[in-house]
Write a protein that holds these residues in place. Sequence first.
Motif, PDB file in Angstrom:
ATOM      1  N   THR A 138      -1.538  -8.201 -11.028  1.00  0.00           N
ATOM      2  CA  THR A 138      -2.918  -8.067 -10.532  1.00  0.00           C
ATOM      3  C   THR A 138      -3.505  -9.445 -10.237  1.00  0.00           C
ATOM      4  OG1 THR A 138      -3.208  -6.020 -11.769  1.00  0.00           O
ATOM      5  CG2 THR A 138      -5.216  -7.144 -11.082  1.00  0.00           C
ATOM      6  N   THR A 152      -3.558  -2.604 -15.565  1.00  0.00           N
ATOM      7  CA  THR A 152      -3.784  -1.681 -14.437  1.00  0.00           C
ATOM      8  C   THR A 152      -3.403  -0.255 -14.829  1.00  0.00           C
ATOM      9  OG1 THR A 152      -3.301  -3.467 -12.890  1.00  0.00           O
ATOM     10  CG2 THR A 152      -3.158  -1.227 -12.024  1.00  0.00           C
ATOM     11  N   ASP A 172      -0.561  -2.740  -5.953  1.00  0.00           N
ATOM     12  CA  ASP A 172      -0.495  -3.325  -7.295  1.00  0.00           C
ATOM     13  C   ASP A 172      -0.202  -2.189  -8.271  1.00  0.00           C
ATOM     14  OD1 ASP A 172      -0.834  -4.805  -9.597  1.00  0.00           O
ATOM     15  OD2 ASP A 172      -3.031  -4.694  -9.530  1.00  0.00           O
ATOM     16  N   THR A 173       0.983  -2.212  -8.848  1.00  0.00           N
ATOM     17  CA  THR A 173       1.381  -1.105  -9.724  1.00  0.00           C
ATOM     18  C   THR A 173       1.112  -1.439 -11.190  1.00  0.00           C
ATOM     19  OG1 THR A 173       3.650  -1.915 -10.034  1.00  0.00           O
ATOM     20  CG2 THR A 173       3.244  -0.519  -8.112  1.00  0.00           C
TER      21      THR A 173
END
Length: 252
Positions: free
Chosen positions: A74, A93, A116-117
């Motif tokens: 992130t 996240t 963004d995982t």
Amino acid sequence: MSRKKAVKGKAATNSPSAGSPSGKGTGKSARGSPGIVQMNGVVHPSRPSISNSSEFYDIAFKVMLVGDSGVGKTCLLVRFKDGAFLAGSFISTVGIDFRNKVLNIDGVKVKLQIWDTAGQERFRSVTHAYYRDAHALLLLYDVTNKSSFDNIQAWLTEIHEYAQQDVVLMLLGNKADATHDRVVKREDGERLAKEFGVPFMETSARSGLNVELAFTAVAKELKHRSMKDPSEKFKLHEYVNKEMKSTGCCRS
Ligand SMILES: Nc1nc2c(ncn2[C@@H]2O[C@H](COP(=O)(O)OP(=O)(O)OP(=O)(O)O)[C@@H](O)[C@H]2O)c(=O)[nH]1
Ligand SMILES: [Mg+2]
């Protein structure tokens, strides 16, 4: 080449466009992916943007950030998108999110839709569903966290299982600024990358080291592939090595 308008925003609640492989190459909108149509591996907006973004683009690609929780995915994205470092407490996240950024690559406006995982194990099944539509993957480990480095092999296995065979892949050793806490040497990262034949660089979301370069290199490779211009020669490995040397960033 017609110029498109970038769709800006977040899609934490979107279902994965990857859930619609039939949308590929048909010009039909991929299910659950607002405003995205895939044609020959290049993403175009399917309808005019309703956002206030006035940025136009020629071609667009999906890039995914993957790696263990806490490696700095992130922060890397925020550094690239906003030029800032997310200081303060770590907010992990949840699920998946995306940000857009348009780059000018040799006169062509390339939009990167960067996903963004969540690195946490419990979100892994969500992440898997997105792999198939990714044109590029940035796989991160944290140079201050040995287990995040040891897990790279498992991440690569996962990538081979779920991503497209020709996905552009790059290994990033993040938090290179944290010299005192470093436990993974740059040489170890280089060796691993060589073993798996992927380009490698160390980055720092905190200092900005190589952040622009990582995304630009991927954008150049994707643009080169999509243009299929035989007169234009581009080799991702060579570009990365050349740029790394020229910045003198990570070589002793
Ligand atoms: N020193 C240093 N710290 C960083 C860097 N990048 C991220 N961090 C810190 O590492 C922690 C985790 O960063 P995130 O970007 O939230 O990690 P993540 O990979 O997104 O984690 P998940 O969302 O759980 O998958 C935060 O406390 C950041 O401040 C970096 O380049 N250098
Ligand atoms: Mg995160």
